[in-house]
Design a protein around this motif. Structure first.
Motif, PDB file in Angstrom:
ATOM      1  N   PHE A  33       0.824  -1.206   0.000  1.00 15.59           N
ATOM      2  CA  PHE A  33       0.000   0.000   0.000  1.00 15.59           C
ATOM      3  C   PHE A  33       0.859   1.257   0.000  1.00 15.59           C
ATOM      4  O   PHE A  33       2.084   1.184   0.154  1.00 15.59           O
ATOM      5  CB  PHE A  33      -0.962   0.007   1.190  1.00 15.59           C
ATOM      6  N   GLU A  34       0.189   2.394  -0.148  1.00 13.41           N
ATOM      7  CA  GLU A  34       0.833   3.706  -0.062  1.00 13.41           C
ATOM      8  C   GLU A  34      -0.081   4.678   0.678  1.00 13.41           C
ATOM      9  O   GLU A  34      -1.292   4.445   0.776  1.00 13.41           O
ATOM     10  CB  GLU A  34       1.114   4.275  -1.463  1.00 13.41           C
ATOM     11  N   GLY A  35       0.485   5.716   1.198  1.00 10.98           N
ATOM     12  CA  GLY A  35      -0.277   6.814   1.800  1.00 10.98           C
ATOM     13  C   GLY A  35       0.202   8.102   1.165  1.00 10.98           C
ATOM     14  O   GLY A  35       1.390   8.419   1.220  1.00 10.98           O
ATOM     15  N   ILE A  36      -0.722   8.811   0.525  1.00  6.11           N
ATOM     16  CA  ILE A  36      -0.359  10.000  -0.271  1.00  6.11           C
ATOM     17  C   ILE A  36      -1.243  11.166   0.170  1.00  6.11           C
ATOM     18  O   ILE A  36      -2.399  10.963   0.543  1.00  6.11           O
ATOM     19  CB  ILE A  36      -0.584   9.722  -1.792  1.00  6.11           C
ATOM     20  N   ARG A  37      -0.716  12.390   0.110  1.00  5.43           N
ATOM     21  CA  ARG A  37      -1.535  13.553   0.481  1.00  5.43           C
ATOM     22  C   ARG A  37      -1.834  14.423  -0.726  1.00  5.43           C
ATOM     23  O   ARG A  37      -1.015  14.546  -1.647  1.00  5.43           O
ATOM     24  CB  ARG A  37      -0.777  14.425   1.511  1.00  5.43           C
ATOM     25  N   VAL A  38      -3.010  15.035  -0.673  1.00  3.71           N
ATOM     26  CA  VAL A  38      -3.401  16.026  -1.671  1.00  3.71           C
ATOM     27  C   VAL A  38      -3.510  17.358  -0.937  1.00  3.71           C
ATOM     28  O   VAL A  38      -4.192  17.457   0.086  1.00  3.71           O
ATOM     29  CB  VAL A  38      -4.764  15.683  -2.308  1.00  3.71           C
ATOM     30  N   TYR A  39      -2.803  18.345  -1.426  1.00  2.00           N
ATOM     31  CA  TYR A  39      -2.818  19.683  -0.827  1.00  2.00           C
ATOM     32  C   TYR A  39      -3.269  20.689  -1.882  1.00  2.00           C
ATOM     33  O   TYR A  39      -2.661  20.766  -2.958  1.00  2.00           O
ATOM     34  CB  TYR A  39      -1.415  20.101  -0.381  1.00  2.00           C
ATOM     35  N   GLY A  40      -4.301  21.427  -1.588  1.00  2.00           N
ATOM     36  CA  GLY A  40      -4.750  22.511  -2.497  1.00  2.00           C
ATOM     37  C   GLY A  40      -4.987  22.041  -3.923  1.00  2.00           C
ATOM     38  O   GLY A  40      -4.652  22.740  -4.879  1.00  2.00           O
ATOM     39  N   LEU A  84     -12.345  16.697  -3.811  1.00  2.00           N
ATOM     40  CA  LEU A  84     -11.604  17.231  -2.659  1.00  2.00           C
ATOM     41  C   LEU A  84     -10.331  17.953  -3.109  1.00  2.00           C
ATOM     42  O   LEU A  84      -9.679  17.539  -4.066  1.00  2.00           O
ATOM     43  CB  LEU A  84     -11.225  16.096  -1.705  1.00  2.00           C
ATOM     44  N   ARG A  85     -10.006  19.024  -2.404  1.00  2.00           N
ATOM     45  CA  ARG A  85      -8.748  19.729  -2.673  1.00  2.00           C
ATOM     46  C   ARG A  85      -7.680  19.376  -1.651  1.00  2.00           C
ATOM     47  O   ARG A  85      -6.489  19.528  -1.895  1.00  2.00           O
ATOM     48  CB  ARG A  85      -8.980  21.247  -2.681  1.00  2.00           C
ATOM     49  N   PRO A 298     -14.620  21.780  -8.024  1.00  2.00           N
ATOM     50  CA  PRO A 298     -15.970  21.252  -7.808  1.00  2.00           C
ATOM     51  C   PRO A 298     -16.065  20.603  -6.440  1.00  2.00           C
ATOM     52  O   PRO A 298     -15.095  20.024  -5.978  1.00  2.00           O
ATOM     53  CB  PRO A 298     -16.126  20.210  -8.919  1.00  2.00           C
ATOM     54  N   GLY A 299     -17.190  20.706  -5.816  1.00  2.00           N
ATOM     55  CA  GLY A 299     -17.381  20.022  -4.529  1.00  2.00           C
ATOM     56  C   GLY A 299     -16.888  20.793  -3.344  1.00  2.00           C
ATOM     57  O   GLY A 299     -17.106  20.398  -2.214  1.00  2.00           O
ATOM     58  N   GLY A 300     -16.220  21.908  -3.562  1.00  2.00           N
ATOM     59  CA  GLY A 300     -15.827  22.766  -2.448  1.00  2.00           C
ATOM     60  C   GLY A 300     -14.541  22.337  -1.777  1.00  2.00           C
ATOM     61  O   GLY A 300     -13.805  21.497  -2.300  1.00  2.00           O
TER      62      GLY A 300
END
Ligand code: PXG
Length: 302
Positions: A33-40, A84-85, A298-300
């Motif tokens: 598995f991996e864990g990744i972040r999304v920022y802005g 999601l942002r 989209p989606g805020g």
């Protein structure tokens, strides 16, 4: 609104997303598995995470049934579907459903899942005041038994250490290898600051080579801070001016207390805070865009 999860080519509401109880990921922790972040609205270090996922899979002879470029597209599409942002992404690939024996030849097709959600590893207080950490009695798995470089679904080693931290009322556990050298925490790498120098254990000691760890080494160099990979013991942790941990979820977490010893001033230290500021600056500016580059998504907000 529900979140969408990618499961073997389909997008399923989070509550209904499931895999077979015969999946060897479930039966034996046979997967990666991996864990990744999304920022802005941008995925931070996407290439690095996907590369590590495929390297983990290769090491355990698991053929991911789609090429890395397609996996990147699936990750981006799953984030996009959720609108999601700011998010946390968890790609998982298992050996797939088989029979009740362990033989992987019984498994047909690997299971591919991408979860998009939120995660908070430590409470906000931990960043303001610093984390408290105990050394676990459980040592890191030996590299010739289950190499910690593989980000596999077998996390019992780390979970047993994390339970020790919980029982002690601490925020994290520090793990040593069989020779007693400091390795890492349960889901984070560890750094110590001694005077003008920053040290972190080398990958060959038996740690996961964290992507945040590599980024912090790079940032330190850019800031003119001497950061080196170095073998050290608990004594060097107890006597450090600063200690901090690094991970995708945690980012950079100051540690102010280890096994009853107060670290430095007992407050998050200046080198840690400088690195954290520079790290946050990078996460705000870099990454692979999820959406067309428009001011609002989209989606805020995420
Ligand atoms: N060591 C171990 C054992 C890990 O599992 C790290 C270090 C840090 O690696 P990265 O590449 O994230 O800098 C990990 C990361 C999270 C999270 O959200 C991370 C992990 C597992 C579960 C959640 O940070 N592993």
């Amino acid at each position: 609104m529900s979140l969408w999860t990618y499961v073997n080519g389909r997008f399923i509401p989070k509550e209904e997303a499931s895999v077979s109880v015969y999946d060897h990921g479930f039966l034996y922790g046979d997967g990666v598995f991996e864990g990744i972040r999304v920022y802005g609205g941008r995925v931070f270090k996407l290439d690095e995470h996907v590369q590590r996922l495929y390297e983990s899979a290769k090491s355990i002879l698991l053929d991911i049934p789609l090429p890395p470029e397609e996996m990147k597209r699936v990750i981006l599409e799953t984030v996009r579907r959720n609108g999601l942002r700011d998010a946390y992404v968890r790609p998982i690939v298992t050996r797939g459903p088989g029979d009740l024996g362990i033989d992987p030849r019984k498994c047909g097709t690997p299971t591919v899942v991408v979860i998009v959600d939120r995660i908070q590893l430590y409470p906000e207080r931990a960043y303001r005041e610093g984390l408290r950490m105990v050394t676990a009695t459980h040592r890191k798995n030996a590299s010739d038994s289950l190499n910690p470089r593989i980000k596999s679904l077998n996390y019992l080693n780390q979970i047993l250490a994390r339970l020790e931290a919980n029982l002690a009322g601490a925020d994290e556990a520090l793990m040593l290898n069989h020779e007693g050298y400091v390795c890492e925490c349960t889901a984070d790498n560890v750094f110590v600051v001694h005077g003008e120098e920053v040290w972190t254990p080398p990958a060959h000691l038996g740690i996961l080579r964290g992507i945040t760890r590599d980024t912090v080494l790079e940032i330190a160099q850019a800031l003119g801070i001497a950061a080196v990979e170095r073998t050290f013991t608990l004594h060097d942790v107890y006597t450090a001016d600063e200690v901090f941990l690094t991970g995708t979820g945690a980012e950079i977490g100051p540690v102010v207390w280890v096994d009853g010893r107060t670290i430095g001033s007992g407050k998050p230290g200046p080198v840690t805070l400088r690195l954290l500021e520079a790290y946050r600056d990078r996460t705000a500016r870099e990454g692979t865009p999820v959406y067309e580059e428009t001011p609002t998504a989209p989606g805020g907000a995420g």
